[in-house]
Design a protein around this motif. Structure first.
Motif: not given
Length: 464
Positions: A370, A374, A393, A395, A400, A403, A406, A425, A447, A449, A454, A461
């Motif tokens: 990740k 990111q 993502w 939760n 998993y 986007p 989800y 989140y 979620l 994060m 993050d 985002y």
């Protein structure tokens, strides 16, 4: 016996070389060994075209130290030089002053300019000798000597000497560390570990038949066929992992590897690895080793590799990048930009392939992957566009989603009266358990994060 001056002026070139051309004195060994490799490769090319008489024989380059006498020798069995060639390549560098010299060569690769690479030896030596004999039939042995001033001596003789060249460095007191076997072996493994000609290293035993004889003739210190030079189809996953541990003996198992191989519009090969990184990723930078024709250049690859990919490990090799990489070169050369774009595309394509073909393993390794993805999204717009289809993502139930997946999951229950989709989140599921359970009690999905990037990713985002 010939005596004369180097170049066309009485100005001493050696302080100029020490001050401007090489910022790191240890680079002299790379230059001298690379010249020996070049001489050997040229001989092999001549032999393949039938332009050389006789057998090639053992082409191993031999390097030896004599700690007591502060001597370092580099011997090859390449094309060698005649007296005329020594005069042309060593004596007649033909500069009219330091400024002109630097203006001509400061942004060029040194390898290929034999005289220039050779002169790096005067950064560490009080006196340098060249003993050489050309591969050409009937050639005499040439003995050249210089003590670091513009004056030199050169003579031809019938002295026994094998085909090729021996460079003898009489090391200065300040550079006596380079007469230590451990130091030279360290530099050979740093700069020469993947050169395409075998390199043997040992301690000097004696001078015999026109050359220094070492005690460890079979102590080969390099791998002439690094994994990145082979076809990906011929390499197993085990070999990729073994090569990783050869580069990083103390490293954990890498997550994935990417094999780079392109011939047009530039030449580049290499293998990059995703290492395991969780929190303090800054200390993991500068792990990619840059090579030019298998000669080590640097591990400072910013400007060649996109910033977020400096977190990767591995090696890349491109003859289109010079040995003395400069900031001005990186900023102006079009190939560097193409290389950077190519690597970005290959990394994104590989991640997409892994996601499409082995998603369960991709998800299993996501917590380690990740931070790379990111970081790429936050710093590279083109990568961010590609990454949306394999960005995940997680939760609070440990599942998993991309986007898009989800959004489809929660839109029925988490769309407000303004028709705005709401994502919830939490950064610490344990400390905020009460709020988390309250949200879940209302049927909301939450979620998790809590990674080092993050917060930055969420801000990115939301801005999109």
């Amino acid at each position: 016996m010939t005596n004369g001056k180097i170049g066309v002026t009485t100005e001493n070139i050696f302080p100029v070389i020490k001050k401007f051309l090489y910022s790191d004195h240890e680079i002299f060994l790379r230059e001298l060994v690379s010249n020996a490799v070049d001489a050997t490769q040229k001989l092999k090319a001549l032999a393949s075209r039938g332009e050389m008489q006789g057998e090639l024989g053992d082409l191993t380059i031999r390097i030896a130290v004599d700690t007591d006498k502060r001597l370092l020798t580099i011997t090859d069995r390449g094309i060698g030089m005649t007296a005329d060639e020594v005069d042309r390549y060593i004596n007649q560098i033909a500069f009219s002053g330091a400024e002109e010299f630097m203006a001509k060569y400061k942004d060029q690769a040194i390898i290929g300019h034999f005289g220039l690479g050779f002169y790096s030896s005067f950064m560490v030596a009080d006196k340098v000798e060249i003993i050489t004999r050309s591969y050409k039939e009937g050639s005499k042995t040439v003995h050249w000597e210089c003590n670091g001033s513009p004056e030199f001596s050169m003579e031809e003789s019938d002295e026994a000497h094998d085909r090729g060249t021996t460079i003898v460095l009489h090391l200065s007191e300040e550079a006596k560390e380079y007469a230590e076997a451990d130091k030279i072996e360290e530099l050979l493994r740093k700069y020469c570990r993947f050169l395409p000609v075998p390199i043997a290293f040992g301690k000097v035993k004696e001078w015999k038949d026109g050359k220094y004889v070492d005690t460890d003739k079979d102590n080969i210190v390099n791998d002439t066929d690094p994994l990145w030079m082979r076809k990906p189809a011929d390499i197993t996953e085990v070999q990729y992992k073994e090569f990783y541990h050869e580069l990083y003996p103390t490293g954990e198992e890498p997550l994935f590897s990417i094999h780079l191989n392109i011939d047009y519009p530039f030449h580049l090969t290499g293998i990059l690895y995703f290492p395991k990184i969780r929190n303090n990723f800054e200390i993991q930078k500068n792990k990619i080793q840059l090579y030019s024709n298998q000669v080590y250049v640097t591990d400072q690859v910013e400007g060649i590799v996109p910033e977020y990919l400096t977190l990767l490990h591995g090696g890349i090799d491109s003859p289109d990048i010079p040995l003395n990489v400069s900031r001005s070169y990186l900023q102006s050369d079009s190939n560097v930009k193409k290389i950077s774009n190519y690597i970005t595309r290959k990394v994104a394509d590989r991640l997409q392939e892994l996601f499409n073909t082995m998603r369960p393993e991709f998800e299993k390794k996501w917590d380690d992957l990740k931070i790379f993805i990111q970081y790429g999204i936050l710093t590279d717009e083109k990568f961010a566009e590609k990454a949306q289809s394999f960005m995940l993502w997680k939760n609070t139930d440990g599942k998993y989603f991309t986007p898009a997946e989800y959004e489809e999951l929660v839109k029925a229950n988490q769309t407000d009266k303004h028709q705005t989709l709401v994502f919830l989140y939490v950064d610490d599921p344990v400390a905020k358990l009460a709020a988390l359970e309250a949200a879940k009690g209302k049927g909301y999905d939450v979620l998790e994060m809590n990674g080092p990037l993050d917060n930055h990713y969420v801000n990115w985002y939301e801005s999109k």
